[in-house]
Design a protein around this motif. Structure first.
Motif, PDB file in Angstrom:
ATOM      1  N   LEU A  98     -27.126  25.792  25.063  1.00  0.00           N
ATOM      2  CA  LEU A  98     -26.930  24.851  26.170  1.00  0.00           C
ATOM      3  C   LEU A  98     -25.603  25.119  26.884  1.00  0.00           C
ATOM      4  O   LEU A  98     -25.500  24.922  28.108  1.00  0.00           O
ATOM      5  CB  LEU A  98     -26.982  23.411  25.663  1.00  0.00           C
ATOM      6  CG  LEU A  98     -28.356  22.885  25.245  1.00  0.00           C
ATOM      7  CD1 LEU A  98     -28.254  21.437  24.767  1.00  0.00           C
ATOM      8  CD2 LEU A  98     -29.351  22.995  26.403  1.00  0.00           C
ATOM      9  N   ALA A  99     -24.606  25.566  26.143  1.00  0.00           N
ATOM     10  CA  ALA A  99     -23.325  25.925  26.753  1.00  0.00           C
ATOM     11  C   ALA A  99     -23.507  27.111  27.699  1.00  0.00           C
ATOM     12  O   ALA A  99     -22.932  27.139  28.795  1.00  0.00           O
ATOM     13  CB  ALA A  99     -22.301  26.247  25.675  1.00  0.00           C
ATOM     14  N   ILE A 100     -24.316  28.075  27.279  1.00  0.00           N
ATOM     15  CA  ILE A 100     -24.618  29.217  28.158  1.00  0.00           C
ATOM     16  C   ILE A 100     -25.326  28.733  29.419  1.00  0.00           C
ATOM     17  O   ILE A 100     -24.987  29.136  30.535  1.00  0.00           O
ATOM     18  CB  ILE A 100     -25.477  30.249  27.407  1.00  0.00           C
ATOM     19  CG1 ILE A 100     -24.667  30.916  26.298  1.00  0.00           C
ATOM     20  CG2 ILE A 100     -26.013  31.308  28.383  1.00  0.00           C
ATOM     21  CD1 ILE A 100     -25.489  31.815  25.396  1.00  0.00           C
ATOM     22  N   ALA A 101     -26.308  27.840  29.242  1.00  0.00           N
ATOM     23  CA  ALA A 101     -27.033  27.303  30.396  1.00  0.00           C
ATOM     24  C   ALA A 101     -26.101  26.555  31.339  1.00  0.00           C
ATOM     25  O   ALA A 101     -26.225  26.654  32.567  1.00  0.00           O
ATOM     26  CB  ALA A 101     -28.156  26.380  29.920  1.00  0.00           C
ATOM     27  N   ALA A 102     -25.135  25.816  30.775  1.00  0.00           N
ATOM     28  CA  ALA A 102     -24.172  25.080  31.601  1.00  0.00           C
ATOM     29  C   ALA A 102     -23.301  26.038  32.399  1.00  0.00           C
ATOM     30  O   ALA A 102     -22.992  25.787  33.573  1.00  0.00           O
ATOM     31  CB  ALA A 102     -23.316  24.179  30.715  1.00  0.00           C
ATOM     32  N   GLY A 103     -22.894  27.144  31.769  1.00  0.00           N
ATOM     33  CA  GLY A 103     -22.088  28.129  32.479  1.00  0.00           C
ATOM     34  C   GLY A 103     -22.861  28.782  33.613  1.00  0.00           C
ATOM     35  O   GLY A 103     -22.328  28.980  34.716  1.00  0.00           O
ATOM     36  N   LEU A 104     -24.124  29.108  33.358  1.00  0.00           N
ATOM     37  CA  LEU A 104     -24.964  29.679  34.416  1.00  0.00           C
ATOM     38  C   LEU A 104     -25.138  28.691  35.561  1.00  0.00           C
ATOM     39  O   LEU A 104     -25.070  29.067  36.743  1.00  0.00           O
ATOM     40  CB  LEU A 104     -26.330  30.054  33.839  1.00  0.00           C
ATOM     41  CG  LEU A 104     -26.377  31.161  32.777  1.00  0.00           C
ATOM     42  CD1 LEU A 104     -27.794  31.327  32.241  1.00  0.00           C
ATOM     43  CD2 LEU A 104     -25.877  32.478  33.345  1.00  0.00           C
ATOM     44  N   ALA A 105     -25.354  27.417  35.224  1.00  0.00           N
ATOM     45  CA  ALA A 105     -25.540  26.390  36.252  1.00  0.00           C
ATOM     46  C   ALA A 105     -24.278  26.205  37.083  1.00  0.00           C
ATOM     47  O   ALA A 105     -24.341  26.039  38.308  1.00  0.00           O
ATOM     48  CB  ALA A 105     -25.942  25.071  35.593  1.00  0.00           C
ATOM     49  N   ALA A 106     -23.109  26.234  36.420  1.00  0.00           N
ATOM     50  CA  ALA A 106     -21.844  26.077  37.145  1.00  0.00           C
ATOM     51  C   ALA A 106     -21.671  27.192  38.168  1.00  0.00           C
ATOM     52  O   ALA A 106     -21.258  26.951  39.319  1.00  0.00           O
ATOM     53  CB  ALA A 106     -20.679  26.064  36.161  1.00  0.00           C
ATOM     54  N   CYS A 107     -22.001  28.422  37.781  1.00  0.00           N
ATOM     55  CA  CYS A 107     -21.878  29.547  38.703  1.00  0.00           C
ATOM     56  C   CYS A 107     -22.863  29.403  39.873  1.00  0.00           C
ATOM     57  O   CYS A 107     -22.516  29.671  41.028  1.00  0.00           O
ATOM     58  CB  CYS A 107     -22.132  30.854  37.968  1.00  0.00           C
ATOM     59  SG  CYS A 107     -20.869  31.286  36.746  1.00  0.00           S
ATOM     60  N   ALA A 108     -24.079  28.955  39.569  1.00  0.00           N
ATOM     61  CA  ALA A 108     -25.078  28.758  40.624  1.00  0.00           C
ATOM     62  C   ALA A 108     -24.630  27.680  41.612  1.00  0.00           C
ATOM     63  O   ALA A 108     -24.856  27.796  42.819  1.00  0.00           O
ATOM     64  CB  ALA A 108     -26.426  28.395  40.013  1.00  0.00           C
ATOM     65  N   VAL A 109     -23.964  26.632  41.105  1.00  0.00           N
ATOM     66  CA  VAL A 109     -23.485  25.553  41.972  1.00  0.00           C
ATOM     67  C   VAL A 109     -22.428  26.074  42.941  1.00  0.00           C
ATOM     68  O   VAL A 109     -22.420  25.727  44.125  1.00  0.00           O
ATOM     69  CB  VAL A 109     -22.930  24.395  41.123  1.00  0.00           C
ATOM     70  CG1 VAL A 109     -22.129  23.418  41.990  1.00  0.00           C
ATOM     71  CG2 VAL A 109     -24.065  23.654  40.428  1.00  0.00           C
TER      72      VAL A 109
END
Length: 323
Positions: A98-109
């Protein structure tokens, strides 16, 4: 038949990837003749590992440059994504995946924010991403408190592990980077979305008049590019084994270098993502080969700069011929 025979070589020579590929092959021949270690599976694996992060960043950069934009913030976005992944996982805020997913989402934002500023406020991409570079750089240092994140869980470093391929150790991250290039080569070459990206880069007005929703398309390009930067962050973390707030400070320029050397036009609408892979490999091969020859690193930078100027000059001359 004579017409076909005359035009086929001309078409092949006009393909954007031909020049970069010839330069890559020439560089490989040169260094193989001058260094004994160059032609080895282990050395080629090392080159791929060295270019996989910048190469992945360059995929997103290619998408944006094809629309006649540019992204100066991608290295900073990658660094922020890496810090988000590692801190959330190490601090126990989220499970590693989930931490990896959060990092990917932050970059996409952040990519989405760039796209909205470029389209909704009509700001030049150079100015938007230059400002975003400073914003994200500051946020990275504020969030990390200028501390490198260590003792990462195995899930974050898994792509740095190796497997045997033909007697050579290859990292899973290198395989992921190559698959990403193949994926985006397909998306740009075989889908309506990819054709619209090229149309937008060639002429935004014509694209809009032909029914393409140019603003939505531009936003999607910047958002997808941001997601790709997040994948680059994961590859960087897996390779280094830490979350480094100082990471990526020159990777924005290195990614542009890979795109330009790969034959993609800075004016938009012309280029191939596989060419970007070749461009990244050109940089990697030159730096690796010169290092094996004992050439100081400052001359490696000098030669890279000369190559970029030559590539842009060739692109400019080819554009003049087609007018």
């Amino acid at each position: 038949m004579p017409v076909i025979e005359a035009t086929l070589p001309r078409r092949l020579l006009s393909t954007p990837i031909v020049g970069p590929l010839a330069a890559l092959l020439a560089a490989c021949v040169f260094f193989s003749l001058n260094t004994e270690q160059f032609l080895s599976g282990g050395n080629f694996s090392l080159i791929i590992q060295q270019v996989m992060v910048v190469g992945t960043l360059a995929i997103g950069q290619t998408l944006i440059i094809l629309t006649a934009g540019i992204d100066l913030s991608n290295g900073a976005i990658m660094a922020f994504g890496g810090i988000v992944m590692t801190k959330l996982a190490v601090d126990g805020v989220l499970p590693p995946l989930l931490a990896i997913a959060a990092g990917l989402a932050a970059c996409a934002v952040f990519g989405l924010a760039n796209g909205l500023l470029v389209t909704r406020i009509s700001l030049p991409p150079f100015i938007v991403t230059l400002g975003m570079l400073n914003v994200v750089f500051a946020l990275t240092h504020i969030y990390s408190q200028d501390q490198t994140v260590t003792e990462l869980p195995a899930a974050l470093t898994y792509l740095g592990e190796t497997f045997r391929l033909g007697g050579t150790n290859v990292t899973y991250g290198s395989l992921v980077a190559i698959l990403l290039f193949l994926l985006f080569a397909y998306l740009l070459g075989q889908t309506a979305w990819g054709r619209h990206v090229y149309a937008l880069g060639n002429s935004p007005d014509v694209a809009r008049l032909s029914g393409i929703r140019t603003q939505r398309l531009t936003i999607s390009v910047y958002t997808i590019a941001g997601l790709v930067y997040g994948i680059a962050a994961l590859l960087l973390v897996s390779r280094t084994g830490v979350g480094d707030p100082q990471a990526g400070q020159t990777d924005n320029l290195d990614s542009i270098t890979a795109v330009v050397l790969g034959g993609t036009s800075l004016f938009g609408g012309r280029g191939l993502v596989i060419g970007t892979l070749v461009g990244a490999l050109i940089v990697g091969v030159f730096r690796n080969g010169l290092q094996l020859m004992g050439v100081p690193s400052i001359y490696q930078t000098l030669i890279t700069g000369i190559l970029v100027i030559l590539a842009v000059t060739v692109d400019q001359l080819s554009r003049r011929r087609t007018r």
